[in-house]
Design a protein around this motif. Structure first.
Motif, PDB file in Angstrom:
ATOM      1  N   GLY A  60      -9.455  -0.540   6.956  1.00 52.13           N
ATOM      2  CA  GLY A  60      -9.455   0.954   6.963  1.00 52.13           C
ATOM      3  C   GLY A  60      -8.998   1.184   5.385  1.00 52.13           C
ATOM      4  O   GLY A  60      -8.849   0.351   4.878  1.00 52.13           O
ATOM      5  N   GLY A  61      -8.667   2.358   5.227  1.00 52.64           N
ATOM      6  CA  GLY A  61      -8.629   2.943   3.963  1.00 52.64           C
ATOM      7  C   GLY A  61      -7.121   3.465   3.456  1.00 52.64           C
ATOM      8  O   GLY A  61      -6.267   4.236   4.391  1.00 52.64           O
ATOM      9  N   ILE A  62      -6.568   2.849   2.458  1.00 51.69           N
ATOM     10  CA  ILE A  62      -5.178   3.351   2.045  1.00 51.69           C
ATOM     11  C   ILE A  62      -5.398   4.036   0.590  1.00 51.69           C
ATOM     12  O   ILE A  62      -6.068   3.937  -0.239  1.00 51.69           O
ATOM     13  N   GLY A  63      -5.019   5.305   0.891  1.00 50.39           N
ATOM     14  CA  GLY A  63      -4.869   6.380  -0.171  1.00 50.39           C
ATOM     15  C   GLY A  63      -5.740   7.696   0.107  1.00 50.39           C
ATOM     16  O   GLY A  63      -5.612   8.694  -0.538  1.00 50.39           O
ATOM     17  N   SER A  64      -6.212   7.767   0.924  1.00 46.65           N
ATOM     18  CA  SER A  64      -6.978   9.060   1.878  1.00 46.65           C
ATOM     19  C   SER A  64      -7.326   8.760   3.078  1.00 46.65           C
ATOM     20  O   SER A  64      -7.497   7.533   3.781  1.00 46.65           O
ATOM     21  N   TYR A  73      -0.474   4.024   7.124  1.00 51.74           N
ATOM     22  CA  TYR A  73      -1.429   3.032   7.824  1.00 51.74           C
ATOM     23  C   TYR A  73      -2.702   3.144   7.168  1.00 51.74           C
ATOM     24  O   TYR A  73      -3.173   4.247   6.960  1.00 51.74           O
ATOM     25  N   PRO A  74      -3.582   2.180   7.195  1.00 44.97           N
ATOM     26  CA  PRO A  74      -4.946   2.373   6.675  1.00 44.97           C
ATOM     27  C   PRO A  74      -5.720   2.966   7.591  1.00 44.97           C
ATOM     28  O   PRO A  74      -5.965   2.835   8.788  1.00 44.97           O
ATOM     29  N   SER A  75      -6.055   4.202   7.180  1.00 48.48           N
ATOM     30  CA  SER A  75      -6.938   5.295   7.890  1.00 48.48           C
ATOM     31  C   SER A  75      -8.528   4.566   8.505  1.00 48.48           C
ATOM     32  O   SER A  75      -9.071   4.071   7.669  1.00 48.48           O
ATOM     33  N   GLY A  76      -8.770   4.618   9.814  1.00 45.29           N
ATOM     34  CA  GLY A  76      -9.943   4.206  10.206  1.00 45.29           C
ATOM     35  C   GLY A  76      -9.989   2.631  10.689  1.00 45.29           C
ATOM     36  O   GLY A  76     -10.893   2.293  11.282  1.00 45.29           O
ATOM     37  N   GLY A  77      -8.764   1.910  10.704  1.00 38.45           N
ATOM     38  CA  GLY A  77      -8.414   0.811  11.493  1.00 38.45           C
ATOM     39  C   GLY A  77      -8.661   0.533  12.891  1.00 38.45           C
ATOM     40  O   GLY A  77      -8.489   1.886  13.317  1.00 38.45           O
ATOM     41  N   GLY A  83     -12.483 -10.059   2.955  1.00 38.40           N
ATOM     42  CA  GLY A  83     -13.637  -9.661   2.492  1.00 38.40           C
ATOM     43  C   GLY A  83     -13.476  -8.327   1.969  1.00 38.40           C
ATOM     44  O   GLY A  83     -12.729  -8.136   0.987  1.00 38.40           O
ATOM     45  N   THR A  84     -14.387  -7.232   2.444  1.00 40.92           N
ATOM     46  CA  THR A  84     -14.242  -6.003   1.961  1.00 40.92           C
ATOM     47  C   THR A  84     -12.633  -5.306   1.983  1.00 40.92           C
ATOM     48  O   THR A  84     -12.561  -4.701   1.124  1.00 40.92           O
ATOM     49  N   TRP A  85     -11.942  -5.790   3.044  1.00 38.84           N
ATOM     50  CA  TRP A  85     -10.533  -5.349   3.258  1.00 38.84           C
ATOM     51  C   TRP A  85      -9.680  -6.267   3.421  1.00 38.84           C
ATOM     52  O   TRP A  85      -9.771  -7.464   3.894  1.00 38.84           O
ATOM     53  N   LYS A  86      -8.684  -6.029   2.709  1.00 36.37           N
ATOM     54  CA  LYS A  86      -7.151  -6.668   2.992  1.00 36.37           C
ATOM     55  C   LYS A  86      -6.097  -5.653   2.855  1.00 36.37           C
ATOM     56  O   LYS A  86      -5.796  -5.246   1.617  1.00 36.37           O
ATOM     57  N   ASN A  87      -5.396  -5.342   4.049  1.00 36.99           N
ATOM     58  CA  ASN A  87      -4.425  -4.342   3.880  1.00 36.99           C
ATOM     59  C   ASN A  87      -4.762  -3.038   3.550  1.00 36.99           C
ATOM     60  O   ASN A  87      -4.256  -2.244   2.648  1.00 36.99           O
ATOM     61  N   GLY A  88      -6.054  -2.652   4.001  1.00 33.38           N
ATOM     62  CA  GLY A  88      -6.504  -1.229   3.621  1.00 33.38           C
ATOM     63  C   GLY A  88      -6.923  -1.246   2.139  1.00 33.38           C
ATOM     64  O   GLY A  88      -7.235  -0.154   1.831  1.00 33.38           O
ATOM     65  N   GLN A  89      -7.295  -2.388   1.525  1.00 30.80           N
ATOM     66  CA  GLN A  89      -7.572  -2.206   0.114  1.00 30.80           C
ATOM     67  C   GLN A  89      -8.498  -3.345  -0.282  1.00 30.80           C
ATOM     68  O   GLN A  89      -8.893  -3.930   0.646  1.00 30.80           O
TER      69      GLN A  89
END
Length: 549
Positions: free
Chosen positions: A192-196, A288-292, A115-121
């Motif tokens: 989580g988020g990749i890039g920030s 790694y995705p921040s916040g996961g 859905g909203t996230w897949k591998n932090g994106q």
């Protein structure tokens, strides 16, 4: 209800209650866990297909690979972009394809909601959301760049995901609510988020500068204050974790309102940094995705996402000490251990599986099991070592789950430089020796690739079920305390080779002589399961007590 007999109403109500009781669920006993399906303990011997394999052409290559691995459960993705191509217009053909295929191949199904996230994106977010960044805002980096990550601080993003996921769960209930082919849901993928390190959008910044919600500070026993005041150097990542976990909790809650089966979130782990000593801190949002739901965020996620039943680590490394640390982090009284993704190396598929079982795992699932060519299975053939664990355990998966819930199961896994281990079962010890040949008077040699592993389950006061690979197992009287003198010894009274069939043990032959006088022997080339019964006898003639007092 007027005119309907009360007895009929009572019967109908009871039927609904019984149906709900039979839903897949998690059971807990003395801080141990079991996953139950149709009211029985169920060990997930799983495999996840590749990301783009939930399509008719690709699935044709998946089913034979799953069969070759002897799995009982397939993990497969459902894509938001495919399921909701236009707002509010749903296409459940992929869901039905997976459910019907699993049924045809006698498999259970874990659906992965991409859905909203897949591998932090935001890979699988529908195009109508990706193309409207004002209505469906992105996460913004600290220098103002729009990222390919949906903002977890946006109500419109959340509402869209909730609506889609609830529709998915409603469809599963309507089409599978009695058969229970779908046994569990993964909500998002490696969130989580990749890039920030966090979202720096105006809406997010306003929340970051405000006080941390008291529900979080109270639960963590921290003083109230802003995110910076409460969490200091970790404030950015903890804010990201709370934002992400709260968002996903609402998605899961909306889904459970339609169909309340167990739900989990998988984690892209925080891996060790093997660099200079002064650069040993992993960078959230980059490595790694921040916040996961990473190791350092588990406590916060448990507070912010109570609708998520399991936080589950994805593990891709041959670093055995790190694997042990991950198991220790996620195997908690409030969190069943489940490995939903792991690599296809010998360590991942061999010792890690046994080690996980020994720490109460409810399931284990390697990633990339299909013949699409992505996982590099040559000529559509799977190496035997990839399937040997599941082939061995498939006939007794229910018994293994029951033994684990009861605290009767232990495992031993070979380590570099350690070729013998001892498992303690009250008055009896199981001595596990790795590798062959095992010459008299010498230490066992171990194996060249650290593949020795064994499971021992105590099924009665002096009864055990034993299986494994490249090991021998002997049973001895446990070592007495220093102030005691041993006066008893243990011997095998009966050793059987066989297997479980429909829950009942069936003996193929009775072992003795060469098959028992040097311990029970387990070779990878000839996998087997042994059931033994022991007895205690005096160590010396005339002794009757176990220890001198």
């Amino acid at each position: 209800m007027k005119g309907i007999p009360l007895a009929f109403i009572a019967f109908a109500t009871l039927g609904v209650q019984l149906c709900a009781q039979q839903l897949p669920s998690l059971e807990k006993k003395d801080e141990r866990h079991a996953f139950t399906v149709d009211g029985k303990p169920f060990l997930i011997l799983g495999a996840q297909i590749n990301n783009s394999s939930s399509w008719p052409a690709a699935l044709k290559t998946a089913w034979p690979a799953l069969e070759a691995m002897h799995v009982n459960t397939v993990e497969a993705p459902v894509y938001w972009e495919q399921m909701e191509p236009s707002p509010g217009q749903f296409d459940f053909s992929t869901v039905d394809l997976l459910v019907n295929g699993a049924r045809e191949h006698n498999l259970r199904l874990v659906i992965l909601w991409f859905g909203t996230w897949k591998n932090g994106q935001n890979h699988y977010v529908p195009e109508w959301m990706k193309s409207d960044t004002k209505k469906y805002p992105r996460q913004v980096s600290s220098y103002g760049k729009l990222l390919d990550v949906m903002s977890p601080n946006s109500q419109t993003n959340l509402d869209a995901d909730k609506h889609a996921f609830a529709a998915l769960m409603r469809h599963i209930r309507e089409t599978d609510g009695t058969q229970h082919t779908v046994i569990m849901m993964q909500v998002e993928n490696e969130s989580g988020g990749i890039g920030s390190v966090r979202d720096y959008s105006a809406a997010a910044q306003k929340l970051f500068e405000a006080n941390v919600p008291t529900s979080l500070t109270d639960a963590l026993h921290k003083k109230q204050g802003t995110w910076q005041q409460v969490f200091g150097a970790d404030a950015d990542e903890r804010f990201a974790a709370f934002s992400t976990a709260s968002y996903i909790n609402q998605v899961a809650k909306a889904g459970k309102a339609e169909y309340p089966i167990p739900m989990y979130c998988n984690a892209w782990l925080t891996y060790p940094v093997h660099a200079l000593e002064t650069r040993n801190r992993p960078s959230a949002g980059q490595e790694y995705p921040s916040g996961g739901p990473q190791q350092q965020n588990i406590d916060l996620w448990k507070i912010a996402a109570p609708s998520i039943d399991i936080l589950a680590p994805d593990f891709y490394s041959d670093d055995i000490p790190f694997f042990r640390s991950v198991v220790a982090a996620y195997a908690r009284p409030d969190n069943p251990l489940f490995i939903p993704e792991t690599g296809l190396s010998k360590n991942n598929l061999g010792p890690y599986f046994f080690y996980s079982l020994g720490h109460g795992a409810i399931g284990f699932s390697p990633f990339g099991v299909d013949y699409t060519g992505w996982s590099h299975f040559e000529d559509g053939k799977m190496p035997e070592w990839l399937s040997q664990n599941f082939a061995l355990f498939a006939p007794m998966q229910q018994q293994v789950a029951e033994w684990n819930l009861a605290g009767k199961l232990q495992t031993a896994v070979e380590e570099k430089g350690i070729t013998r281990k001892v498992l303690h079962f009250g008055s009896v010890d199981a001595v596990v020796s790795f590798g062959y040949p095992q010459h008299d008077g010498e230490q066992p040699p171990g194996t060249s690739d650290l593949q020795g592993r064994v499971m021992v389950a105590q099924t009665g006061p002096m009864e055990f079920v034993v299986t494994g690979f490249e090991t021998s197992v002997s049973f001895v009287q446990s070592t007495p305390r220093e102030d005691k003198v041993q006066t008893r010894q243990v011997e095998i009274l009966r050793a059987e080779e066989g297997q479980y069939v429909d829950g009942a043990w069936q003996t193929a032959r009775i072992l003795n002589g060469d098959q028992t006088d040097r311990g029970l022997i387990f070779h990878a080339a000839n996998p087997r399961v042994n059931r033994i019964r022991l007895q205690e006898i005096p160590l010396y003639e005339g002794d009757s007590g176990r220890f001198n007092q």
